[in-house]
Write a protein that holds these residues in place. Structure first.
Motif, short mmCIF file in Angstrom:
data_model
loop_
_atom_site.label_atom_id
_atom_site.label_comp_id
_atom_site.label_asym_id
_atom_site.label_seq_id
_atom_site.Cartn_x
_atom_site.Cartn_y
_atom_site.Cartn_z
N SER A 2 31.64 44.94 37.29
CA SER A 2 30.70 44.38 38.26
C SER A 2 30.32 42.95 37.89
N SER A 5 33.27 40.78 38.76
CA SER A 5 33.30 40.60 40.22
C SER A 5 32.28 39.56 40.65
N ALA A 6 31.08 39.62 40.08
CA ALA A 6 30.04 38.63 40.42
C ALA A 6 30.46 37.24 39.97
N ARG A 7 31.14 37.16 38.80
CA ARG A 7 31.63 35.86 38.32
C ARG A 7 32.61 35.26 39.32
N HIS A 8 33.53 36.06 39.81
CA HIS A 8 34.51 35.56 40.78
C HIS A 8 33.85 35.10 42.08
N ARG A 9 32.81 35.80 42.47
CA ARG A 9 32.18 35.52 43.77
C ARG A 9 31.20 34.35 43.73
N PHE A 10 30.47 34.19 42.63
CA PHE A 10 29.33 33.28 42.65
C PHE A 10 29.40 32.11 41.66
N LYS A 12 30.31 28.77 40.03
CA LYS A 12 30.96 27.52 40.41
C LYS A 12 31.98 27.11 39.35
N SER A 86 40.04 38.99 32.54
CA SER A 86 40.16 39.80 33.74
C SER A 86 39.68 41.22 33.48
#
Length: 206
Positions: A2, A5-10, A12, A86
């Motif tokens: 999780s 996933s948050a790193r990929h989404r938010f 910069k 990853s």
């Protein structure tokens, strides 16, 4: 997963995770707690030992392990760059090699002890790191202890090494639980295999 996933989404492109780095370590220790059942306040309760052994050798334990019971060097198993690793990287298998601490002549090796360090050092003026190793001030993460089967747990002598492979991954049925599989051998001072064994243990989610 999780957090990744948050790193990929938010996160910069110019940002960073904190902590931004993590390393997992392994060391060997002695533990005589099974001897307790031979004399429980004057009563021989050795019949209990088999069930206790089964629990210890199949269930990894999160506990505070005393540094004075550590008998080997502390070696790095794997390092993660938390800005780029990853999800698949989190399940891993790696070789290891343990030797007795300097000054020791022989010690019984009953357990393998897993701990981690983390770093806050990405573009930092004052980098900060801390360890969950047995040698440091205890944290609420403690350490994870994996028991060797007592009947084959070796005594290490000076000049010998424990070598092997360490596998750690999420349980197929419950990814919040961790499976450990360790294959180990003790090499004598000439490099010949003196004894060997394995560990299959699970860290439960509760």
């Amino acid at each position: 997963p999780s957090v990744i996933s948050a790193r990929h989404r938010f996160l910069k492109a110019t940002g960073t995770m904190f902590p931004n780095a993590c390393q997992i370590f392994l060391e060997g220790g002695s533990d005589s707690r099974l001897d307790y059942w031979s004399n429980v306040h004057g009563i021989d309760m050795s019949s209990m030992r088999k069930s206790i052994e089964m629990e210890l050798t199949t269930e990894a334990k999160v506990e505070s392990f005393k540094n004075e019971a550590i008998i080997t060097d502390r070696v790095e198993l794997i390092a993660f760059d938390l800005n780029s690793c990853s999800d698949l990287d989190l399940d891993f298998e790696t070789p290891f090699r343990l030797q007795l601490k300097s000054g020791e002549e022989s010690k019984k090796l009953d357990v393998l002890v897993v701990s981690f360090d983390i770093d806050f050092n990405f573009n930092c003026t004052v980098p900060v790191s801390f360890t969950t190793g047995c040698h440091a001030t205890p944290t609420h993460w403690y350490q994870t202890v994996l028991w060797l089967e007592p009947r084959v747990a070796p005594t290490l002598f000076v000049g010998e090494e424990m070598v092997g492979s360490f596998k750690m991954g999420r349980n197929a049925k419950n990814p919040r639980e961790m499976d450990f599989h360790v294959l180990w051998r003790v090499l004598d001072s000439s490099g010949k295999v003196r004894c060997d064994g394995s560990i299959r243990s699970k860290l439960n989610a509760n």
